[in-house]
Design a protein around this motif. Structure first.
Motif, PDB file in Angstrom:
ATOM      1  N   LEU A 196     -58.476  39.871  32.566  1.00  0.00           N
ATOM      2  CA  LEU A 196     -59.020  39.195  33.727  1.00  0.00           C
ATOM      3  C   LEU A 196     -59.921  40.141  34.518  1.00  0.00           C
ATOM      4  CD1 LEU A 196     -55.709  37.479  34.913  1.00  0.00           C
ATOM      5  CD2 LEU A 196     -57.525  36.453  33.528  1.00  0.00           C
ATOM      6  N   ASP A 197     -60.666  39.586  35.460  1.00  0.00           N
ATOM      7  CA  ASP A 197     -61.510  40.417  36.313  1.00  0.00           C
ATOM      8  C   ASP A 197     -60.687  41.417  37.120  1.00  0.00           C
ATOM      9  OD1 ASP A 197     -63.665  39.032  35.371  1.00  0.00           O
ATOM     10  OD2 ASP A 197     -63.816  37.672  37.091  1.00  0.00           O
ATOM     11  N   SER A 198     -59.420  41.060  37.374  1.00  0.00           N
ATOM     12  CA  SER A 198     -58.536  41.962  38.119  1.00  0.00           C
ATOM     13  C   SER A 198     -58.061  43.139  37.275  1.00  0.00           C
ATOM     14  CB  SER A 198     -57.319  41.186  38.624  1.00  0.00           C
ATOM     15  OG  SER A 198     -56.565  40.680  37.525  1.00  0.00           O
ATOM     16  N   GLY A 199     -58.331  43.104  35.970  1.00  0.00           N
ATOM     17  CA  GLY A 199     -57.868  44.146  35.067  1.00  0.00           C
ATOM     18  C   GLY A 199     -56.556  43.811  34.385  1.00  0.00           C
ATOM     19  N   GLU A 200     -55.914  42.702  34.790  1.00  0.00           N
ATOM     20  CA  GLU A 200     -54.641  42.307  34.204  1.00  0.00           C
ATOM     21  C   GLU A 200     -54.884  41.543  32.903  1.00  0.00           C
ATOM     22  OE1 GLU A 200     -50.451  40.291  35.754  1.00  0.00           O
ATOM     23  OE2 GLU A 200     -52.155  40.572  37.105  1.00  0.00           O
ATOM     24  N   TRP A 201     -53.947  41.698  31.948  1.00  0.00           N
ATOM     25  CA  TRP A 201     -54.039  41.023  30.658  1.00  0.00           C
ATOM     26  C   TRP A 201     -53.109  39.813  30.643  1.00  0.00           C
ATOM     27  CZ3 TRP A 201     -57.199  42.205  26.505  1.00  0.00           C
ATOM     28  CH2 TRP A 201     -57.934  43.386  26.608  1.00  0.00           C
ATOM     29  N   VAL A 202     -53.649  38.685  30.147  1.00  0.00           N
ATOM     30  CA  VAL A 202     -52.863  37.461  29.984  1.00  0.00           C
ATOM     31  C   VAL A 202     -53.262  36.811  28.669  1.00  0.00           C
ATOM     32  CG1 VAL A 202     -52.680  37.071  32.478  1.00  0.00           C
ATOM     33  CG2 VAL A 202     -54.547  36.012  31.188  1.00  0.00           C
ATOM     34  N   GLY A 203     -52.486  35.824  28.233  1.00  0.00           N
ATOM     35  CA  GLY A 203     -52.885  35.049  27.072  1.00  0.00           C
ATOM     36  C   GLY A 203     -54.117  34.214  27.390  1.00  0.00           C
ATOM     37  N   ALA A 204     -54.976  34.033  26.398  1.00  0.00           N
ATOM     38  CA  ALA A 204     -56.191  33.248  26.631  1.00  0.00           C
ATOM     39  C   ALA A 204     -55.860  31.828  27.084  1.00  0.00           C
ATOM     40  CB  ALA A 204     -57.038  33.224  25.360  1.00  0.00           C
ATOM     41  N   TRP A 205     -54.697  31.312  26.676  1.00  0.00           N
ATOM     42  CA  TRP A 205     -54.296  29.965  27.098  1.00  0.00           C
ATOM     43  C   TRP A 205     -54.205  29.871  28.616  1.00  0.00           C
ATOM     44  CZ3 TRP A 205     -50.071  29.327  30.150  1.00  0.00           C
ATOM     45  CH2 TRP A 205     -49.125  30.371  30.186  1.00  0.00           C
ATOM     46  N   ALA A 206     -53.698  30.940  29.273  1.00  0.00           N
ATOM     47  CA  ALA A 206     -53.559  30.925  30.729  1.00  0.00           C
ATOM     48  C   ALA A 206     -54.925  30.880  31.400  1.00  0.00           C
ATOM     49  CB  ALA A 206     -52.768  32.152  31.195  1.00  0.00           C
ATOM     50  N   ALA A 207     -55.889  31.613  30.842  1.00  0.00           N
ATOM     51  CA  ALA A 207     -57.244  31.582  31.392  1.00  0.00           C
ATOM     52  C   ALA A 207     -57.868  30.199  31.224  1.00  0.00           C
ATOM     53  CB  ALA A 207     -58.100  32.647  30.713  1.00  0.00           C
ATOM     54  N   THR A 208     -57.588  29.535  30.107  1.00  0.00           N
ATOM     55  CA  THR A 208     -58.116  28.182  29.884  1.00  0.00           C
ATOM     56  C   THR A 208     -57.568  27.199  30.912  1.00  0.00           C
ATOM     57  OG1 THR A 208     -58.362  28.586  27.502  1.00  0.00           O
ATOM     58  CG2 THR A 208     -58.248  26.290  28.219  1.00  0.00           C
ATOM     59  N   LEU A 209     -56.257  27.238  31.140  1.00  0.00           N
ATOM     60  CA  LEU A 209     -55.658  26.325  32.110  1.00  0.00           C
ATOM     61  C   LEU A 209     -56.117  26.642  33.527  1.00  0.00           C
ATOM     62  CD1 LEU A 209     -51.986  25.901  30.820  1.00  0.00           C
ATOM     63  CD2 LEU A 209     -53.889  24.306  30.636  1.00  0.00           C
ATOM     64  N   ALA A 210     -56.281  27.921  33.839  1.00  0.00           N
ATOM     65  CA  ALA A 210     -56.763  28.296  35.174  1.00  0.00           C
ATOM     66  C   ALA A 210     -58.174  27.764  35.401  1.00  0.00           C
ATOM     67  CB  ALA A 210     -56.724  29.808  35.335  1.00  0.00           C
ATOM     68  N   ALA A 211     -59.031  27.843  34.383  1.00  0.00           N
ATOM     69  CA  ALA A 211     -60.399  27.325  34.506  1.00  0.00           C
ATOM     70  C   ALA A 211     -60.391  25.811  34.681  1.00  0.00           C
ATOM     71  CB  ALA A 211     -61.215  27.726  33.282  1.00  0.00           C
ATOM     72  N   ALA A 212     -59.518  25.109  33.953  1.00  0.00           N
ATOM     73  CA  ALA A 212     -59.430  23.657  34.089  1.00  0.00           C
ATOM     74  C   ALA A 212     -58.938  23.265  35.480  1.00  0.00           C
ATOM     75  CB  ALA A 212     -58.497  23.093  33.016  1.00  0.00           C
ATOM     76  N   ALA A 213     -57.944  23.993  35.999  1.00  0.00           N
ATOM     77  CA  ALA A 213     -57.431  23.703  37.340  1.00  0.00           C
ATOM     78  C   ALA A 213     -58.479  24.001  38.406  1.00  0.00           C
ATOM     79  CB  ALA A 213     -56.166  24.512  37.597  1.00  0.00           C
ATOM     80  N   ALA A 214     -59.236  25.084  38.228  1.00  0.00           N
ATOM     81  CA  ALA A 214     -60.284  25.433  39.192  1.00  0.00           C
ATOM     82  C   ALA A 214     -61.367  24.362  39.215  1.00  0.00           C
ATOM     83  CB  ALA A 214     -60.879  26.791  38.846  1.00  0.00           C
ATOM     84  N   HIS A 215     -61.727  23.845  38.045  1.00  0.00           N
ATOM     85  CA  HIS A 215     -62.725  22.773  37.991  1.00  0.00           C
ATOM     86  C   HIS A 215     -62.212  21.535  38.728  1.00  0.00           C
ATOM     87  CE1 HIS A 215     -65.845  20.146  36.333  1.00  0.00           C
ATOM     88  NE2 HIS A 215     -64.879  19.266  36.132  1.00  0.00           N
ATOM     89  N   THR A 216     -60.944  21.202  38.528  1.00  0.00           N
ATOM     90  CA  THR A 216     -60.365  20.040  39.198  1.00  0.00           C
ATOM     91  C   THR A 216     -60.312  20.245  40.701  1.00  0.00           C
ATOM     92  OG1 THR A 216     -58.994  19.689  37.217  1.00  0.00           O
ATOM     93  CG2 THR A 216     -58.380  18.487  39.200  1.00  0.00           C
ATOM     94  N   LEU A 217     -59.925  21.442  41.121  1.00  0.00           N
ATOM     95  CA  LEU A 217     -59.809  21.745  42.549  1.00  0.00           C
ATOM     96  C   LEU A 217     -61.178  21.750  43.233  1.00  0.00           C
ATOM     97  CD1 LEU A 217     -57.545  22.369  44.549  1.00  0.00           C
ATOM     98  CD2 LEU A 217     -57.933  24.809  44.123  1.00  0.00           C
ATOM     99  N   ALA A 218     -62.216  22.158  42.514  1.00  0.00           N
ATOM    100  CA  ALA A 218     -63.566  22.150  43.091  1.00  0.00           C
ATOM    101  C   ALA A 218     -63.996  20.737  43.470  1.00  0.00           C
ATOM    102  CB  ALA A 218     -64.557  22.757  42.099  1.00  0.00           C
ATOM    103  N   ALA A 219     -63.424  19.736  42.804  1.00  0.00           N
ATOM    104  CA  ALA A 219     -63.703  18.338  43.145  1.00  0.00           C
ATOM    105  C   ALA A 219     -62.713  17.817  44.178  1.00  0.00           C
ATOM    106  CB  ALA A 219     -63.650  17.483  41.885  1.00  0.00           C
ATOM    107  N   ASP A 220     -61.955  18.723  44.816  1.00  0.00           N
ATOM    108  CA  ASP A 220     -60.966  18.376  45.843  1.00  0.00           C
ATOM    109  C   ASP A 220     -59.883  17.457  45.293  1.00  0.00           C
ATOM    110  OD1 ASP A 220     -59.829  18.597  48.345  1.00  0.00           O
ATOM    111  OD2 ASP A 220     -60.954  16.909  49.193  1.00  0.00           O
TER     112      ASP A 220
END
Length: 652
Positions: A165-189
């Protein structure tokens, strides 16, 4: 009753005959507090008792022509039962022939008065909404985002690698995928619900969300939280602000303002199975909620469950393939006839790979079970060795000596296989502790880290180390593991279950996804279709073949099943009622169960589910309300029990 307010209340009771709305008059003193969604206390006509309940709705009149009892009290100061949660609980309970109140006990945490009053007094600050983010990587540009906006149901194969991640922390790519999907949803309020098996997954997901979403917008529901913390997070979710709610299986019932996305990671994990009645799987609850709300539904996993494969094949869920077929470097191998000294469980090729990889970073060794003592099988036919006295598993004591029963301690010095009558035993697997000790002696200069249920380790660094972990307890490593050894495959496949192959494939795939790109992954002691599927990383094709096999045999999920447990006469009546409910319904058994009861299995097509559920529900109410006269001179009999479980995961 006309005029005045009428409260329609669901009494909080496990009795099936009380699973309906009852009308109560609202006294003048409670008119202001008695609003839909609050907890209430109501009188019951039997014995003058007072029961807890939920005020589901307030009406102006009642169809009951007599005099209504009055509400006794309003317990909560704020509404906790949201209309969409009630609709979900009612629909899910009806599908499983269960009580809506049982589901609400799973959905809504216990009330903490101090947390509730602090929440009411606080000035809400939900944080900023994210702006439009980058496209979700690994898939066709904009495909997932478009699906979320349109409220589609999608199945995705997760990218099998760790990412930084940009923070330097390592996670599974699946977590980054779900985070991106949630961020897209949240951007639409709009809000998101993300359901994961356990706290290990929650930690990775929360770290990935922190890179994209204001942490104040993220709510975590976790059994590791204190009761007050969990209740406060639930209260925040009832507000008008869009949120991202993450947690385990009960999160599917969380309140959410303007729900836009429901996502489930690794729905086939056994931790996703709801243990409390009526045992509704979060996958099924999510499918119901998606239809009710119009939100998008996302299934994500390294391996696909057979249930999701069925939904894909009937066109109910759309498969979204990755842009390119990324697969870990899996090398299937069989045990050598003459392994190297100190590596009796590890072939020489895997042994050398581990030695080489340890020069660069951590190496993961996955084992089947925790503990120290090895589990034993017959040396000739590989039948698991059982105690002749009680049927418990036979193990070798840590202090050495003859094998003994793990339950009663009986010595097995004269053991004989009941299948082939051989007398020689062999170790099917060695526990994680014993494995760590052996590897520590074989690699005296390497640091050995043990991770299991009792000694959980969430992360390890990039430094050289041997990480011995039980399945599901593998920590994520910075940069990924330089080699992965998947041991005890033969032992894992010995478990008697319809899902054993599916479970093993998921365990191995999840561990393989922790490897660094290009790192070798050795699958020891397993060959055939499973090994080929893992090697080629065509896991959805294996799920499709497995579904075809179950369809030919009428096994779930090709059909639905319900288990019925009761006294023999009651089981027979319930099975007859289920068979008469709809055409094509058949039954298996009954067979003896615990405490003198019997268990029968009902099989039926999905279209017959409503009729079968109503029939079995009627039998449960009949048994619960049937009066039994006491017999003079005999002790009173225990109340009759009829237990029904739809889609029972314990059905082999």
């Amino acid at each position: 009753m006309a005029g005045g307010s009428v409260a329609r209340v669901l009494v909080d009771s496990p009795l099936p005959q009380l699973d309906q709305l009852f009308d109560y008059a609202v006294p003048e003193r409670l008119r202001e507090a008695a609003v839909a969604g609050v907890r209430v206390r109501v009188p019951l006509r039997s014995g003058g008792r007072i029961a807890n309940g939920w005020l589901v709705e307030v009406a102006s009149s009642s169809e009951f022509e007599g005099r209504l009892s009055e509400l006794d009290d309003v317990v909560s100061e704020v509404p906790l039962l949201m209309p969409e949660v009630w609709a979900l609980a009612r629909a899910a309970a009806d599908r499983a022939a269960g009580n809506a109140g049982d589901i609400l006990r799973v959905a809504i945490p216990s009330r903490y008065v101090r947390a509730e009053r602090a929440w009411r007094a606080a000035d809400p600050d939900p944080g900023e909404l994210p702006g439009p983010g980058a496209a979700i990587p690994g898939y066709e540009r904009g495909r997932i985002e478009t699906g979320i906006d349109a409220g589609q149901r999608m199945a995705l194969a997760a990218d099998p690698r760790p990412v930084r991640l940009d923070s330097g922390e390592w996670v599974g790519a699946w977590a980054a995928t779900l985070a991106a999907a949630a961020a897209h949803t949240l951007a639409a309020d709009r809000s998101s619900l993300i359901i994961v098996p356990d706290y290990r997954d929650q930690e990775q997901l929360q770290a990935a969300l922190a890179d994209r979403v204001d942490p104040r917008r993220v709510l975590r529901t976790d059994a590791r939280q204190t009761g007050g913390e969990r209740f406060r997070a639930f209260l925040d979710a009832t507000g008008a602000d869009a949120r991202v709610v993450i947690g385990n299986r009960s999160t599917v019932y969380a309140p959410a303002s303007r729900l836009g996305l429901i996502a489930i990671w690794d729905d086939g994990d056994s931790l996703q199975n709801e243990q409390l009645a009526p045992g509704v799987h979060p996958r099924d609850a999510a499918l119901i909620r998606q239809e009710q709300s119009g939100a998008a539904l996302l299934f994500l996993g390294h391996s696909r469950s057979v249930e999701v494969e069925r939904l894909v094949e009937i066109g109910w869920v759309h498969e979204v393939p990755p842009v390119r077929h990324v697969r870990p470097k899996v090398i299937p191998t069989e045990q050598q006839a003459s392994p190297e000294p100190g590596s009796a469980r590890i072939p020489s090729s895997a042994w050398r790979a581990a030695q080489q990889a340890l020069l660069d970073g951590p190496v993961l060794v996955q084992v089947a079970r925790p503990g120290h003592a090895p589990m034993l099988t017959c040396d000739r036919c590989r039948e698991p060795a059982r105690c002749s006295a009680c049927g418990g598993a036979l193990v070798v004591p840590r202090s050495g000596g003859d094998p003994r029963c793990v339950l009663c301690g009986t010595s097995a010095s004269t053991w004989r296989c009941p299948v082939c009558e051989a007398t020689k035993l062999r170790a099917a697997t060695v526990g994680a502790s014993r494995t760590a000790e052996e590897l520590g002696r074989a690699f005296p200069k390497a640091r050995v880290i043990l991770s299991d249920g009792e000694r959980p380790v969430l992360k390890v660094g990039a430094e050289p180390a041997l990480v011995v972990a039980t399945r599901g307890a593998e920590p994520i490593a910075d940069g990924g593991y330089r080699a992965v050894l998947l041991l005890d495959g033969e032992r894992m496949l010995l478990r008697e279950s319809l899902r054993v192959a599916e479970d093993c494939l998921r365990w191995w795939a999840n561990a393989a996804a922790l490897a660094a790109p290009g790192a070798p992954i050795y699958l020891v002691g397993v060959a055939g279709a499973l090994a080929q599927s893992l090697t080629s990383w065509r896991l959805s094709e294996w799920a499709s073949g497995e579904l075809a096999s179950r369809r030919a045999l009428r096994f779930p999920p090709a059909v639905r099943v319900a288990s019925v447990t009761a006294a023999p006469a009651l089981v027979a009546k319930a099975l007859d009622a289920a068979r008469d409910a709809a055409p094509g319904v058949d039954s298996l058994g009954p067979v003896p169960a615990d405490e003198g009861l019997e268990r029968g299995i009902v099989r039926f097509d999905y279209a017959a589910g409503v009729a079968v559920a109503k029939a079995l529900r009627a039998e449960m109410i009949r048994v619960a309300t049937e009066r039994r006269r006491p017999v003079a001179g005999q002790p009173p009999k225990r109340p009759a029990v009829l237990r029904v479980r739809f889609d029972d995961p314990e059905v082999p």
